[in-house]
Design a protein around this motif. Structure first.
Motif: not given
Length: 304
Positions: A16-17, A52-55, A63-65
């Motif tokens: 996921l990363i 968590v991002e959904n595009t 990556k800014d988590s």
């Protein structure tokens, strides 16, 4: 064994990363989990601080988590530092050995289509500023070089812009040539030219609403749903703008009162998770669902 489960969780986290190319079914196949388990993992990752991002159609961990920022600060360059290196290498030219290889590594490690993203953000910001001023002055504008995915053409559009939508990403306009109200994406406009002409068709301007399922219309209808834990997680993940319409009812249920412009988008969502969703209000929507279920049952019977 617990070690096997932990290994699977870590593989999912790493995928996921780095994810740019894998859809939900492909993620499930590579990790060896069900779609339902994937959504539980996504909810868990979010709960412990990952973004968590959904595009669509891809899920990624940004990556800014917080955890990743701490790790990056220890072992990697900042995004600004990486962007500066990218710009220096681009100016260096192809005649210097390994320049293209280094650029490729930067793009891969730091997601450095950043340069393209920065340019796109600046373009959208310029378009927004010009169109916003034109709306205030009620001026006609030309959307220069508008790229339309529907007609697969790029052309200039003379319009009367009157309403910004979707966090200022879209603009609602009356198009002079077609005498129709249309919604244009600012990211698809190369430039905006303000003409020395005032609106002359204001009486024909019609607002347009785009619902959380990306269907548009002039008269939204409210659908009220009671969601279980799974459908709540899926709704937030796949349709993040829906969060403003959701309230928690108890530990395991949430109420969603969502304005929609079409039953197609919300219907697809409900039918996909029917056992976890209850339609609380809107009889017309219930009729729509029953008709869809009957049609699907008929198709299945015909195949037997």
């Amino acid at each position: 064994m617990r070690h096997d489960k932990l290994e699977r969780e870590l593989k999912l986290l790493l995928l996921l990363i780095e994810n740019h190319n894998y859809t939900v079914p492909e993620i499930c196949d590579r990790i060896g989990i069900s779609r339902r388990n994937l959504y539980y993992y996504l909810e868990f990752f979010r709960d412990i601080g990952f973004k968590v991002e959904n595009t669509k159609p891809y899920y990624r961990i940004r990556k800014d988590s917080p955890w990743l920022r701490k790790l990056n600060a220890a072992v990697q360059f900042s995004e600004d530092e990486a962007l500066l290196m990218h710009q220096i290498l681009e100016k260096a030219g192809d005649d210097i050995p390994h320049v293209q290889q280094l650029l490729h590594k930067l793009n891969k490690i730091y997601d450095l289509d950043i340069a393209e993203k920065v340019e796109m953000r600046e373009q959208v910001a310029r378009n927004f500023k010009t169109i916003n001023e034109a709306i205030k002055m009620k001026r006609v504008v030309v959307l220069k070089g508008y790229s339309s995915p529907h007609s697969n053409t790029t052309s200039d559009r003379t319009v009367e812009p009157f309403m910004l939508l979707n966090g200022n990403q879209d603009v609602r306009c009356y198009e002079v040539s077609t005498k129709m109200n249309k919604t244009f994406k600012l990211s698809r406009v190369r430039d905006v030219q303000v003409l020395d002409l005032l609106w002359s068709n204001e009486q024909y301007h019609r607002e347009m609403f785009t619902d959380v399922f990306m269907f548009s219309g002039e008269q939204p209808i409210v659908v009220k749903l009671r969601l279980g834990r799974l459908s709540y997680a899926v709704l937030r993940e796949e349709y993040p703008y829906s969060e403003q319409y959701i309230t928690q009812e108890d530990d395991n249920h949430w109420l969603a009162e969502i304005p929609v412009c079409s039953y197609l988008g919300v219907g697809r969502f409900v039918l996909g998770l029917l056992e976890d969703i209850e339609v609380v209000d809107n009889e017309e929507f219930c009729v729509f669902l029953r008709e869809k279920i009957c049609m699907m049952a008929q198709k299945m019977n015909n195949k037997q």
